[in-house]
Design an enzyme around this catalytic site. Structure first.
Site, PDB file in Angstrom:
ATOM      1  N   THR A   1      -5.733  -7.637  10.823  1.00  0.00           N
ATOM      2  CA  THR A   1      -6.048  -6.284   9.949  1.00  0.00           C
ATOM      3  C   THR A   1      -5.385  -5.039  10.833  1.00  0.00           C
ATOM      4  OG1 THR A   1      -8.168  -7.175   9.040  1.00  0.00           O
ATOM      5  CG2 THR A   1      -7.621  -4.761   9.076  1.00  0.00           C
TER       6      THR A   1
ATOM      7  N   ASN B   1      -1.873  -0.269   7.337  1.00  0.00           N
ATOM      8  CA  ASN B   1      -1.189  -1.478   7.624  1.00  0.00           C
ATOM      9  C   ASN B   1      -0.419  -2.092   6.452  1.00  0.00           C
ATOM     10  OD1 ASN B   1      -3.262  -2.217   6.063  1.00  0.00           O
ATOM     11  ND2 ASN B   1      -4.501  -3.217   7.594  1.00  0.00           N
TER      12      ASN B   1
ATOM     13  N   ARG C   1      -1.096 -14.979   4.353  1.00  0.00           N
ATOM     14  CA  ARG C   1      -1.948 -14.080   5.421  1.00  0.00           C
ATOM     15  C   ARG C   1      -1.244 -14.183   7.093  1.00  0.00           C
ATOM     16  NH1 ARG C   1      -6.345 -10.694   4.386  1.00  0.00           N
ATOM     17  NH2 ARG C   1      -7.139 -11.344   6.411  1.00  0.00           N
TER      18      ARG C   1
ATOM     19  N   ARG D   1       2.406  -6.673   9.649  1.00  0.00           N
ATOM     20  CA  ARG D   1       1.903  -5.316  10.361  1.00  0.00           C
ATOM     21  C   ARG D   1       2.116  -5.218  11.757  1.00  0.00           C
ATOM     22  NH1 ARG D   1      -4.012  -7.302   7.598  1.00  0.00           N
ATOM     23  NH2 ARG D   1      -3.989  -5.897   5.810  1.00  0.00           N
TER      24      ARG D   1
ATOM     25  N   PHE E   1     -15.840   4.476   6.761  1.00  0.00           N
ATOM     26  CA  PHE E   1     -14.528   4.770   6.543  1.00  0.00           C
ATOM     27  C   PHE E   1     -14.025   4.728   4.905  1.00  0.00           C
ATOM     28  CE2 PHE E   1     -14.350   0.547   8.298  1.00  0.00           C
ATOM     29  CZ  PHE E   1     -13.894  -0.162   7.332  1.00  0.00           C
TER      30      PHE E   1
ATOM     31  N   LYS F   1       0.788  -1.168   0.062  1.00  0.00           N
ATOM     32  CA  LYS F   1       0.047   0.040  -0.148  1.00  0.00           C
ATOM     33  C   LYS F   1       0.856   1.226   0.048  1.00  0.00           C
ATOM     34  CE  LYS F   1      -3.753  -2.296   2.408  1.00  0.00           C
ATOM     35  NZ  LYS F   1      -4.622  -2.601   3.696  1.00  0.00           N
TER      36      LYS F   1
ATOM     37  N   GLU G   1      -8.892 -11.756  -7.254  1.00  0.00           N
ATOM     38  CA  GLU G   1      -7.963 -10.622  -7.269  1.00  0.00           C
ATOM     39  C   GLU G   1      -6.768 -10.667  -8.092  1.00  0.00           C
ATOM     40  OE1 GLU G   1      -7.074 -10.436  -3.102  1.00  0.00           O
ATOM     41  OE2 GLU G   1      -9.161  -9.683  -2.512  1.00  0.00           O
TER      42      GLU G   1
ATOM     43  N   TYR H   1     -12.860  -3.529  -2.581  1.00  0.00           N
ATOM     44  CA  TYR H   1     -13.046  -3.524  -1.275  1.00  0.00           C
ATOM     45  C   TYR H   1     -14.725  -3.304  -1.243  1.00  0.00           C
ATOM     46  CZ  TYR H   1      -8.680  -2.547   0.561  1.00  0.00           C
ATOM     47  OH  TYR H   1      -7.190  -2.706   1.081  1.00  0.00           O
TER      48      TYR H   1
ATOM     49  N   HIS I   1      -2.108  -5.448   1.613  1.00  0.00           N
ATOM     50  CA  HIS I   1      -3.195  -6.385   1.343  1.00  0.00           C
ATOM     51  C   HIS I   1      -2.650  -7.702   0.962  1.00  0.00           C
ATOM     52  CE1 HIS I   1      -7.021  -7.833  -0.199  1.00  0.00           C
ATOM     53  NE2 HIS I   1      -6.268  -8.347  -1.351  1.00  0.00           N
TER      54      HIS I   1
HETATM   55  P1  DAT Z   1      -7.731  -7.053   5.697  1.00  0.00           P
HETATM   56  O1  DAT Z   1      -6.712  -5.880   5.019  1.00  0.00           O
HETATM   57  O2  DAT Z   1      -6.796  -7.740   6.869  1.00  0.00           O
HETATM   58  O3  DAT Z   1      -8.106  -8.185   4.747  1.00  0.00           O
HETATM   59  P2  DAT Z   1     -10.439  -6.056   5.370  1.00  0.00           P
HETATM   60  O4  DAT Z   1     -10.513  -6.930   4.299  1.00  0.00           O
HETATM   61  O5  DAT Z   1     -11.403  -6.392   6.570  1.00  0.00           O
HETATM   62  O6  DAT Z   1      -9.142  -6.570   6.325  1.00  0.00           O
HETATM   63  O7  DAT Z   1     -10.205  -4.602   5.365  1.00  0.00           O
HETATM   64  C1  DAT Z   1      -9.343  -4.146   4.158  1.00  0.00           C
HETATM   65  C2  DAT Z   1      -8.948  -2.763   4.771  1.00  0.00           C
HETATM   66  O8  DAT Z   1      -9.707  -1.725   5.071  1.00  0.00           O
HETATM   67  C3  DAT Z   1      -7.999  -3.073   5.858  1.00  0.00           C
HETATM   68  O9  DAT Z   1      -6.657  -3.622   5.572  1.00  0.00           O
HETATM   69  C4  DAT Z   1      -7.894  -1.475   6.449  1.00  0.00           C
HETATM   70  C5  DAT Z   1      -9.396  -0.939   6.171  1.00  0.00           C
HETATM   71  N1  DAT Z   1     -10.163  -1.027   7.297  1.00  0.00           N
HETATM   72  C6  DAT Z   1     -10.498  -2.063   7.700  1.00  0.00           C
HETATM   73  N2  DAT Z   1     -11.439  -1.918   8.878  1.00  0.00           N
HETATM   74  C7  DAT Z   1     -11.149  -0.704   9.024  1.00  0.00           C
HETATM   75  C8  DAT Z   1     -11.613   0.516  10.014  1.00  0.00           C
HETATM   76  N3  DAT Z   1     -12.421   0.108  10.831  1.00  0.00           N
HETATM   77  N4  DAT Z   1     -11.377   1.856   9.989  1.00  0.00           N
HETATM   78  C9  DAT Z   1     -10.229   2.114   8.937  1.00  0.00           C
HETATM   79  N5  DAT Z   1     -10.064   1.172   7.963  1.00  0.00           N
HETATM   80  C10 DAT Z   1     -10.293  -0.078   7.981  1.00  0.00           C
HETATM   81 MG    MG Z   2      -9.570  -8.280   3.042  1.00  0.00          MG
END
Ligand code: DAT
Ligand code: MG
Length: 155
Positions: free
Chosen positions: A94, A115, A88, A105, A60, A12, A129, A52, A118
């Site tokens: 996350t 973080n 992973r 992370r 957010f 990222k 993906e 996403y 991805h």
């Molecule tokens: P991951 O990246 O671990 O697969 P995810 O798919 O639930 O997690 O979310 C994608 C991204 O969205 C994550 O890396 C960071 C952002 N994100 C997730 N939850 C968040 C939150 N509560 N506030 C801000 N950003 C968030």
């Molecule tokens: Mg994810």
């Protein structure tokens, strides 16, 4: 038996800005993942709406998309035994402050959305993906001398 899988990783904008691309790629290399695709990608709003989609109703979401478009991201396709879950595992939870020590992370970041990385969360999403971000001719099958240590007859 372990399955040879492919998985999609995006480094990222915070990884690029903080000069952590090499450190993160190095962790996957040291683990024994084979890099079969690697390029910069300028993410678009439309790509992020797809990528996403599961977060589109979150408050957010707009900020997350903006963050992901701050700079190009580095996309990698990694191949190896159980690559989806192994990657992973190296990436960690996350929220970096809840991630296990030793993960990318936990070791290198503090916040969501910053973080660093991805990684696909299932073999099905990995397939989708990889197709979303890479053309077939950008993926490379090649033999590596270390394949004998990382794949093959082992358990
Ligand atoms: P991951 O990246 O671990 O697969 P995810 O798919 O639930 O997690 O979310 C994608 C991204 O969205 C994550 O890396 C960071 C952002 N994100 C997730 N939850 C968040 C939150 N509560 N506030 C801000 N950003 C968030
Ligand atoms: Mg994810």
């Amino acid at each position: 038996m372990p399955q040879t899988q492919r998985t999609l990783v995006l480094l990222k904008p915070d990884a690029l800005q903080r000069d952590l691309l090499g450190e993160i790629v190095s962790r996957f290399e040291r683990k024994g993942m084979k890099i079969i695709g690697m390029k910069f990608i300028r993410l678009t709003s439309q790509m992020l709406d797809e990528h996403y989609a599961h977060l589109s109703d979150k408050p957010f979401f707009a900020a997350l998309k903006e963050f992901m478009m701050q700079t190009p991201v580095a996309g990698l396709v990694l191949e190896g035994y159980d690559a989806v879950s192994e990657v992973r595992k190296l990436v960690g939870s996350t929220n970096p402050r809840e991630a296990d020590a030793g993960t990318i992370r936990a070791d290198l970041s503090m916040n969501v959305p910053s973080n660093l990385i991805h990684a696909s969360d299932s073999p099905e999403s990995a397939q989708t993906e990889i197709k979303r971000f890479f053309n077939e001719d950008e993926l490379f099958a090649y033999e590596k001398i270390t394949d004998r240590y990382h794949v093959g007859e082992g358990i």
